[in-house]
Design an enzyme around this catalytic site. Sequence first.
Site, PDB file in Angstrom:
ATOM      1  N   TYR A 106     133.381 -19.662  67.657  1.00 32.28           N
ATOM      2  CA  TYR A 106     134.491 -19.938  68.565  1.00 32.28           C
ATOM      3  C   TYR A 106     134.288 -21.257  69.284  1.00 32.28           C
ATOM      4  CZ  TYR A 106     135.766 -15.060  67.886  1.00 32.28           C
ATOM      5  OH  TYR A 106     136.138 -13.878  67.340  1.00 32.28           O
ATOM      6  N   CYS A 107     135.390 -21.752  69.833  1.00 37.75           N
ATOM      7  CA  CYS A 107     135.405 -22.961  70.653  1.00 37.75           C
ATOM      8  C   CYS A 107     134.351 -22.835  71.759  1.00 37.75           C
ATOM      9  CB  CYS A 107     136.797 -23.126  71.257  1.00 37.75           C
ATOM     10  SG  CYS A 107     136.878 -24.265  72.619  1.00 37.75           S
ATOM     11  N   PRO A 108     133.581 -23.835  72.083  1.00 35.53           N
ATOM     12  CA  PRO A 108     133.616 -25.208  71.568  1.00 35.53           C
ATOM     13  C   PRO A 108     132.620 -25.473  70.434  1.00 35.53           C
ATOM     14  CG  PRO A 108     132.169 -25.134  73.453  1.00 35.53           C
ATOM     15  CD  PRO A 108     132.587 -23.704  73.163  1.00 35.53           C
ATOM     16  N   MET A 109     132.041 -24.395  69.848  1.00 32.11           N
ATOM     17  CA  MET A 109     130.967 -24.624  68.882  1.00 32.11           C
ATOM     18  C   MET A 109     131.386 -25.438  67.640  1.00 32.11           C
ATOM     19  SD  MET A 109     128.628 -23.724  70.648  1.00 32.11           S
ATOM     20  CE  MET A 109     127.399 -24.223  69.457  1.00 32.11           C
ATOM     21  N   PHE A 120     128.480 -16.205  70.069  1.00 31.96           N
ATOM     22  CA  PHE A 120     128.765 -17.184  71.108  1.00 31.96           C
ATOM     23  C   PHE A 120     127.487 -17.436  71.904  1.00 31.96           C
ATOM     24  CE2 PHE A 120     130.541 -19.043  74.870  1.00 31.96           C
ATOM     25  CZ  PHE A 120     131.530 -19.836  74.339  1.00 31.96           C
TER      26      PHE A 120
END
Lengths: 160, 76
Positions: free
Chosen positions: B13-16, A100
């Site tokens: 994961y969101c928003p990737m 992330f």
Amino acid sequence: MAEKEKATIIMFSGELDKAMAALNVAIGAASMDMDVTMFFTFWGLNVIKKDKVDSKSKGILKKMLNVMNRGGSRRLPLTNFNMAGIGPWMMKKLMKDARFPSVAESLALAHEMGVKFAACTTSMGIMGLKKEAFIDEVDVYCGVASYLLEAKDSKVNLFI
Amino acid sequence: MKSDATLDCIGLYCPMPIANTAKKIKEIKTGQVLEVVGDDEGLKEDMPAWCKATGHEFLGMEEEGEKIKMYVKKTK
């Protein structure tokens, strides 16, 4: 072509988790072809401060504030489980393991996708911060009227 | 399903995945189909939502175990 739909986000808080949430919404909205503006005010200014700041602020109170409240996207605390910096260290590790993006990477990505960054000059004045304290991605230094001009036409408006 | 390009979003994961899809769709031609492969459960709702907002056509999805393959046709 019709004018793009707008989204405006007020980034008032200066914590890692809240900055992550705000930047996720901004990146998502930009992905959905929206015209996004993030207004950074008060503690939120810490999110867009450079990691190394020579605040050059005048007055003992402002100097003290800028020593205690250094800011910079790599130095943000967590709203919960901060534990004197152990919490953010753990969260950054978890984020990295999950591939992330960090707050700094999210800022860069959001800006690359066209998200506009605005810094509140009132908070800057009160806290003794100059333009030099902020990352180059900041597009505009403005006040509440500029924010409201964008916000009154926007479909999404968040205060984080 | 046949596609003209593939975007690997496994492990993201969101928003990737949505952010990467928005970038990738600019690289293909109108009428071509983009395959997005991910494993974030939320994508099953998010990809159709993204298509609805941007006007691109959501052609459907296929699931292979944890993998979710989604197909988007560029409309403009």
